[in-house]
Design a protein around this motif. Structure first.
Motif, mmCIF file in Angstrom:
data_model
loop_
_atom_site.group_PDB
_atom_site.id
_atom_site.type_symbol
_atom_site.label_atom_id
_atom_site.label_comp_id
_atom_site.label_asym_id
_atom_site.label_seq_id
_atom_site.Cartn_x
_atom_site.Cartn_y
_atom_site.Cartn_z
ATOM 1 N N ALA A 153 1.319 4.172 -2.941
ATOM 2 C CA ALA A 153 0.847 5.545 -2.574
ATOM 3 C C ALA A 153 2.086 6.251 -2.967
ATOM 4 O O ALA A 153 2.095 7.679 -3.432
ATOM 5 N N ALA A 154 3.231 5.693 -2.635
ATOM 6 C CA ALA A 154 4.564 6.677 -2.749
ATOM 7 C C ALA A 154 4.948 6.672 -4.350
ATOM 8 O O ALA A 154 5.278 7.770 -4.634
ATOM 9 N N ASN A 186 -9.111 1.609 0.899
ATOM 10 C CA ASN A 186 -7.579 1.840 0.521
ATOM 11 C C ASN A 186 -6.950 0.464 -0.231
ATOM 12 O O ASN A 186 -6.095 0.638 -1.040
ATOM 13 N N ALA A 243 2.661 6.732 -6.761
ATOM 14 C CA ALA A 243 1.895 7.837 -7.245
ATOM 15 C C ALA A 243 2.327 9.089 -6.593
ATOM 16 O O ALA A 243 1.962 10.046 -7.661
ATOM 17 N N ALA A 244 2.610 9.426 -5.447
ATOM 18 C CA ALA A 244 2.960 10.857 -5.053
ATOM 19 C C ALA A 244 4.210 11.156 -5.836
ATOM 20 O O ALA A 244 4.412 12.505 -6.162
ATOM 21 N N SER A 292 5.743 10.048 5.389
ATOM 22 C CA SER A 292 5.476 9.042 4.805
ATOM 23 C C SER A 292 4.853 7.883 5.784
ATOM 24 O O SER A 292 4.578 8.215 6.944
ATOM 25 N N GLY A 293 4.375 6.719 5.187
ATOM 26 C CA GLY A 293 3.456 5.781 6.066
ATOM 27 C C GLY A 293 4.124 5.337 7.286
ATOM 28 O O GLY A 293 3.612 5.006 8.226
ATOM 29 N N LYS A 304 0.811 -1.035 0.021
ATOM 30 C CA LYS A 304 0.046 -0.047 -0.034
ATOM 31 C C LYS A 304 1.004 1.213 0.061
ATOM 32 O O LYS A 304 0.662 2.024 -0.832
ATOM 33 N N GLY A 305 1.904 1.219 0.732
ATOM 34 C CA GLY A 305 2.959 2.523 0.887
ATOM 35 C C GLY A 305 3.732 2.541 -0.141
ATOM 36 O O GLY A 305 3.828 3.830 -0.933
#
Lengths: 148, 325
Positions: free
Chosen positions: B16-17, B288, B19-20, B30-31, B12-13
């Motif tokens: 997201a990372a 999520n 995409a960011a 960060s997560g 998941k992290g």
């Protein structure tokens, strides 16, 4: 042709559900009795609208990628986007970009600045309003996405 | 263990990372920073229910309480009802817009002895707070130190935060806030209020009022990873039970009790403004997890387009070959 029609109907259905579930992120459907209409009760349940919005977002991203890749691959057929096609593409791109950032924000530990969050929320809302009005205009006046 | 990263959280992290990074927008944390948020530890075994924390909270936060304009604007349709606590500011046996902390009590048996356990209750300050993440206007905020607070200048009082909160913590006061300047008859209904863990005092290097005022030192505050370690040590030492470490995916309010929380939950009075002590699954997790579908979608779309394109290209070529023949 049949395959394209299927994609078109899937796109229409996804737009309807993503718009409804997006509206459902705001606490309005219960207040205005819309969630009392049989079959629309889910619009008042915030987690359900959240899930539906995410599923529809995945579909929109998939359909947009399909359409964009198809457009680029068939460029030799001299298929050109119309003005309204460019406008709608830009609005969808904006919606996807702001949507992706809001999705990232929803992960644990991703804390955006408050101003950025407000900007993303309001711009996502403004873009969808513009997109829906543009789509309605194009539907009523038979404006196509592409011209050969 | 706080230091361990599960395969799912890593994935998941990672999504997201990526995409960011692709978006070029800086993110402030960060997560992995969850454990660096500031948490509080409440040793329920020490609480005597004196209410000093409740009094201190009211006193310190008095300037933040609403002063609604009356009469309230008539709202349409009639389903939208005003909520007015301005005449009941002294209510302190539940959460209200004027009381962000109250003492819950439970009559239970501890080691064969009848005892009354008292529990200070307020916002849990979740590590991934649904009240903040699902607020449609960004009026609920999470600070980098893990505090979640509602901005009274932006909140429209739609109460979505209360509905998505597993403990229904935020409380509404009608007749105040931004909605009065927009369409008071048709949208909004005031402002939502809840504990902001004295964010302004913390910013000044002070302790939250409830912690400072407690004569029994029930609460302590510190980095989440340290607080979790202390909670486990305390639970081990007292044969106690922990609440808040994993509830709703993790919170920054960790209770340690000599009595199991399912027993406490049955013994406390719950209802409006009186939160439960049930086990709570992660409210944000299901949505999520759906992000994986969003990550796969463009690949699937492009693959489908390529497949379709080559299918038609081959048909075209076959057609041309037939014509040449």
């Amino acid at each position: 042709m049949k395959r394209n029609k299927n994609v078109y109907y899937l796109y229409l259905l996804t737009i309807i559900f993503i718009s409804l579930s997006g509206g459902g992120q705001m606490p309005i459907f219960k207040r205005y009795y819309i969630a009392d209409i049989p079959g629309l009760g889910w619009l008042a349940r915030f987690y359900i609208t959240h899930y539906v919005h995410y599923i529809c977002a995945a579909l929109i991203i998939g359909i947009t990628s399909y359409a964009a890749a198809g457009y680029l691959l068939s460029a030799k057929n001299k298929l050109n986007l119309t003005v309204s096609g460019y406008l709608r593409s830009a609005l969808i791109a904006g919606l996807i970009a702001t949507g992706i950032l809001l999705v990232i924000r929803n992960f644990e530990g991703y804390i955006f600045s408050h101003n950025l969050i407000i900007f993303l929320d309001l711009s996502h809302l403004a873009l969808v309003m513009l997109f829906l009005f543009t789509s309605l205009y194009c539907f009523l006046f038979k404006k196509k996405w592409t011209a050969s | 263990m706080p230091g361990n990263i599960s395969r799912r959280s890593f994935l998941k992290g990672g999504i997201a990372a990526c995409a960011a990074a692709a978006s070029g927008i800086p993110v402030s944390a960060s997560g992995a920073d969850k454990d660096k948020q500031i948490a509080t530890l409440l040793d329920i075994g020490k609480c005597i229910g004196c209410g000093a924390c409740v009094e201190a909270c009211s006193m310190v936060n008095a300037a933040k309480y609403p002063e609604p304009k009356k009469p309230f604007p008539k709202m349409y349709p009639d389903r939208a009802k005003p909520e007015d606590w301005s005449g009941k500011r002294d209510v302190n046996d539940r959460l209200t817009p004027y009381n962000w902390l109250f003492i819950q009590s439970a009559d239970v048996t501890v080691n064969g002895e009848e005892k009354t356990i008292t529990i200070p209750r307020r916002c849990m300050h979740c590590t991934n707070p649904p009240c903040v993440k699902l607020c449609p206007w960004g009026s609920a905020k999470q600070l980098e130190n893990g505090i979640s607070r509602i901005d009274p200048d932006l909140c429209l009082g739609g109460a979505k935060c209360k509905e998505v909160c597993p403990w229904e913590i935020p409380q509404r006061q009608t007749g105040t806030g931004l909605y009065l300047d927009i369409l008071p008859a048709f949208a909004g209904n005031g402002v939502m209020y809840k504990c902001d863990r004295c964010y302004n005092r913390i910013a000044e290097g002070k302790l939250p009022a409830c912690i400072e005022a407690c004569p029994e030192k029930v609460q302590e505050i510190g980095p989440r990873d340290e607080i979790i370690k202390k909670a486990h040590a305390l639970a081990k030492e007292t044969n106690g039970y922990i609440y808040g470490e994993n509830e709703n995916g993790g919170t920054n309010t960790i209770y340690v009790s000599p009595v199991p929380f399912d027993v406490l939950n049955k013994a406390i009075e719950t209802g409006k403004g009186k939160p439960h002590l049930k086990a709570v699954s992660d409210s944000m997790e299901k949505a999520n997890n759906l992000v994986a579908a969003m990550a796969i979608a463009p690949i699937a779309g492009i693959a489908a387009a390529i497949g379709t394109f080559y299918k038609y290209s081959r048909k075209d070529n076959e057609g041309k070959t037939d014509e040449e023949k």
